[in-house]
Design a protein around this motif. Structure first.
Motif, PDB file in Angstrom:
ATOM      1  N   SER A  47       0.852  -1.189   0.000  1.00 16.29           N
ATOM      2  CA  SER A  47       0.000   0.000   0.000  1.00 16.29           C
ATOM      3  C   SER A  47       0.886   1.237   0.000  1.00 16.29           C
ATOM      4  O   SER A  47       1.917   1.278   0.675  1.00 16.29           O
ATOM      5  CB  SER A  47      -0.914   0.017   1.227  1.00 16.29           C
ATOM      6  N   SER A  48       0.474   2.243  -0.762  1.00 14.67           N
ATOM      7  CA  SER A  48       1.225   3.490  -0.821  1.00 14.67           C
ATOM      8  C   SER A  48       0.928   4.341   0.417  1.00 14.67           C
ATOM      9  O   SER A  48       0.125   3.962   1.273  1.00 14.67           O
ATOM     10  CB  SER A  48       0.858   4.257  -2.092  1.00 14.67           C
ATOM     11  N   LEU A  59      -2.561   5.112   0.969  1.00 12.65           N
ATOM     12  CA  LEU A  59      -3.363   3.885   1.140  1.00 12.65           C
ATOM     13  C   LEU A  59      -3.942   3.363  -0.162  1.00 12.65           C
ATOM     14  O   LEU A  59      -5.018   2.740  -0.170  1.00 12.65           O
ATOM     15  CB  LEU A  59      -4.494   4.133   2.159  1.00 12.65           C
ATOM     16  N   GLN A  60      -3.238   3.568  -1.256  1.00 17.40           N
ATOM     17  CA  GLN A  60      -3.645   2.982  -2.529  1.00 17.40           C
ATOM     18  C   GLN A  60      -2.986   1.607  -2.660  1.00 17.40           C
ATOM     19  O   GLN A  60      -1.783   1.469  -2.456  1.00 17.40           O
ATOM     20  CB  GLN A  60      -3.222   3.869  -3.700  1.00 17.40           C
ATOM     21  N   PRO A  61      -3.763   0.551  -2.986  1.00 12.91           N
ATOM     22  CA  PRO A  61      -3.153  -0.773  -3.179  1.00 12.91           C
ATOM     23  C   PRO A  61      -2.260  -0.783  -4.422  1.00 12.91           C
ATOM     24  O   PRO A  61      -2.657  -0.305  -5.488  1.00 12.91           O
ATOM     25  CB  PRO A  61      -4.356  -1.693  -3.346  1.00 12.91           C
ATOM     26  N   LYS A 117       7.699  -3.345   0.145  1.00 12.02           N
ATOM     27  CA  LYS A 117       6.569  -2.876   0.962  1.00 12.02           C
ATOM     28  C   LYS A 117       6.973  -1.681   1.812  1.00 12.02           C
ATOM     29  O   LYS A 117       6.220  -0.711   1.950  1.00 12.02           O
ATOM     30  CB  LYS A 117       6.083  -4.014   1.854  1.00 12.02           C
TER      31      LYS A 117
END
Length: 280
Positions: free
Chosen positions: A90-91, A94-96, A137
């Motif tokens: 996740s960035s 919070l973007q997958p 990650k």
């Protein structure tokens, strides 16, 4: 007759046994000879393995002798090898993000014994892939999703730096890292596309405004140039020039006159100073 035949049979039997023994010995010699050496391929190093125990002596490429049936030589590839890993993270916003990373690495020749003795031949799946997933990650979480795209080289450099430090503990050398692909959700891709369209439209509108401003300035400049030219023309008009133009008109009228006055006139007859024309 029987006493004469038996000695011959015994001789043949002894010969056959001797021949068989010779063949068996020859075969054993060949087998032993074939198992007395091993060849280490180019781009590899070798390690002696005696009854399952590794020897720390590192063998260079070429032919090496070994104890038959007791020792064997395992080969370790020291050429640049590629390991590919898929990671889900996740960035910062919070973007997958699904990331496909390709790592080019190699084994330190001098430390091949430590690697094989402590990790084994499956070090790519035991060490490299988990390390890549963890570091990707960690790094991905520090960047906004759009920055992952715009600053791809910076992200790859940070991953490479951390992975180099991690794998150095296991005598593995990181040669290069490539982020093959970033994959985002459909919703995020649509928002990016809409933003790009809006930016293109805003850029077009800005360019149109600039074009209109430039055209207006060109028209003003053209009008100023025409006014300046007209001003210069007015400055060039003098009384002498006006008189000269009048004389030119009169001369042209005289050239076309046939010497007769019009019999019918609708108004005043234009006065032509013939004397002055003659003098001129």
């Amino acid at each position: 007759m029987e006493t004469e035949t038996n000695p011959g049979k015994k001789k043949n039997s002894v010969k056959m046994r001797g021949l068989t023994t010779t063949i068996v010995v020859a075969v054993l010699v060949v087998i032993v000879g074939m198992n007395s050496y091993a060849q280490v391929e180019y781009g590899h190093v070798g390690l002696y393995k005696t009854f399952g125990k590794l020897n720390s002596n590192v063998l260079s490429p070429g032919i090496h002798f070994k104890i038959p049936f007791i020792q064997n030589v395992i080969q370790v590839n020291t050429q640049v090898t590629k390991a590919e890993t898929d990671t889900s993270a996740s960035s910062k916003d919070l973007q997958p993000v699904s990331t496909h990373v390709a790592v080019n690495y190699s084994v330190n020749k001098e430390s091949a014994y430590n690697l094989m003795n402590n990790i084994g031949g499956s070090f790519d799946s035991i060490i490299i892939n988990p390390a890549v997933q963890e570091i990707v990650k960690e790094v991905t979480a520090r960047y906004q999703a759009e920055d992952l795209i715009a600053r791809r080289d910076v992200v790859a450099g940070e991953i490479s730096e951390h992975l180099t430090q991690r794998l150095a503990k296991y005598d593995l050398i990181v040669n290069e890292i490539n982020i093959v692909n970033f994959k985002f959700s459909d919703a995020f891709n649509q928002s990016i596309e809409a933003k790009q369209v809006a930016q293109q439209q805003a850029l077009k509108a800005s360019n149109d405004l600039k074009r209109i401003e430039i055209e207006a300035k060109q028209k003003v400049a053209q009008a100023q140039a025409e006014a300046e030219a007209l001003k210069l023309k007015k400055q060039e008009v003098t009384p002498e020039l006006v008189q000269l133009k009048q004389i030119e008109v009169q001369e042209k009228a005289l050239e076309k006159w046939d010497g007769k006055l019009p019999t019918v006139t609708g108004g005043a007859t234009p006065f032509i100073d013939i004397q002055s024309l003659t003098n001129k």
